[in-house]
Design an enzyme around this catalytic site. Structure first.
Site, short mmCIF file in Angstrom:
data_model
loop_
_atom_site.label_atom_id
_atom_site.label_comp_id
_atom_site.label_asym_id
_atom_site.label_seq_id
_atom_site.Cartn_x
_atom_site.Cartn_y
_atom_site.Cartn_z
N LYS A 280 0.83 -1.21 0.00
CA LYS A 280 0.00 0.00 0.00
C LYS A 280 0.87 1.26 0.00
CE LYS A 280 -4.10 -1.97 0.08
NZ LYS A 280 -4.98 -2.10 1.22
N ARG A 315 -3.13 -10.81 3.79
CA ARG A 315 -3.35 -10.83 2.33
C ARG A 315 -2.17 -10.14 1.67
NH1 ARG A 315 -5.76 -7.42 -1.56
NH2 ARG A 315 -6.94 -8.53 -3.18
#
Length: 338
Positions: A280, A315
């Protein structure tokens, strides 16, 4: 005044007699941080928890899609989109997607998450037919090639989920928290599918535009609790639900860090937790890695921090590296091999 209870999770082979095991996992706690919107945080002994809260924190989490949750689990990200923020286009072709899925399985993934719609900030909604054509053939081909791992379909749309489940998907992962398509929840209930409920403020097209919260930690907790209760009313048991606080989805860097620092609060939902922070933007910012593909080390650091607070699934894009890190992390703190 509403109180929220965050277990102060510890790990390791020795624990005091007063320790309470967290959800039959690898973590335990002796004390709990009590949070509220109206008073300073305080710490109490685990034995002083309200019974209902203690029950949610300590009840073993049943298997999800056949996966036991008494040890850390890795969800491998398999994007079949041309425009995902990290690996857009790499797995767009069917052959490339199948090869990537097989490689993730061999590298240590416990479950694959197949997606056909980018949900990066600013992404536009993909037509149902396009999303089905990207995901259903990939799942079918993976099953035909002998893949036995559980497969999650990452979608907000009932028709996409239906096509994916027909091809062999086992779980539905909805980044909208089942708020986008009112038919998706009933479909999952009808077919007794486990689900993942993620928090997002806004939709992918707008979520990055000045997100704000009165208290990000408690606001996200309350929103997830409401979504879970709505699914329960619709016939999906809490034991079949994963919760994901949605790192990066309508959150600033500071919001993300506030959630990560106290992510163990979300065990109070009484569900297993999924952490999806891989590659991210905030990892690139803090780790000085402008290119998403250079963020494996930072992503692993965040994943291990989540596991240390008892998060059951991470994840990730970098499956092999994460599997190695988790295996060594577990061996180093426990003195045993996963």
């Amino acid at each position: 005044m509403i109180d929220y209870f965050r277990p102060l999770v510890q790990i390791g082979p020795a624990r005091p007699n007063s320790a309470v095991q967290l959800a039959a996992g690898w973590g335990w706690f002796t004390h709990v941080e009590v949070l509220s919107r109206d008073a300073p945080a305080r710490v109490i002994a685990a034995q002083d928890l309200p019974p209902e809260v203690a029950g949610r924190l300590t009840t073993p989490r049943p298997p999800i899609a056949g996966l036991s949750l008494d040890r850390p689990r890795i969800m491998g990200i398999l994007n079949t989109t041309p425009d995902s923020f990290s690996d857009g286009g790499r797995h767009e072709g069917l052959g490339d997607a199948v090869a990537a899925g097989q490689a993730m399985a061999q590298a240590g993934a416990d479950i694959l998450d197949v997606g056909g719609e980018s949900t990066r900030p600013g992404a536009q909604t993909v037509p149902v037919e396009v999303e089905i054509n990207r995901t259903a053939p990939t799942i079918s081909a993976l099953r035909a090639a002998g893949l036995g791992l559980p497969i999650s379909i990452d979608t907000r749309k009932a028709a996409v989920a239906e096509a994916a489940v027909a091809m062999g998907a086992d779980l539905v992962n909805d980044v909208s928290g089942f708020s986008f398509d009112p038919a998706l929840g009933p479909f999952c209930q009808k077919h007794q599918l486990p689900v993942c409920v993620m928090h997002a403020q806004g939709d992918p097209e707008t979520m990055h535009l000045n997100p704000s919260y009165s208290n990000v930690l408690l606001d996200v907790y309350d929103a997830l609790e409401r979504r879970i209760r709505r699914l329960e009313v619709g016939g999906i048991a809490r034991s079949a639900i994963l919760a994901d606080p949605g790192i990066g989805f309508g959150k600033t860097l500071d919001h993300n860090l506030a959630l990560l620092a106290r992510i163990s609060l979300f065990h109070g939902l009484g569900t297993p937790l999924l952490l999806g922070a891989s590659r991210k933007k905030f990892i690139g910012t803090l780790g000085h890695a402008p290119k998403a593909t250079d963020r494996a080390a930072g992503s692993i650091g965040v994943a291990l921090a989540g596991l240390a607070q008892g998060v059951q699934l991470v994840r990730v894009h970098d499956v092999a590296e994460t599997h190695q890190a988790v295996s060594l992390w577990h061996a180093a703190y426990s003195g045993s091999i996963l």
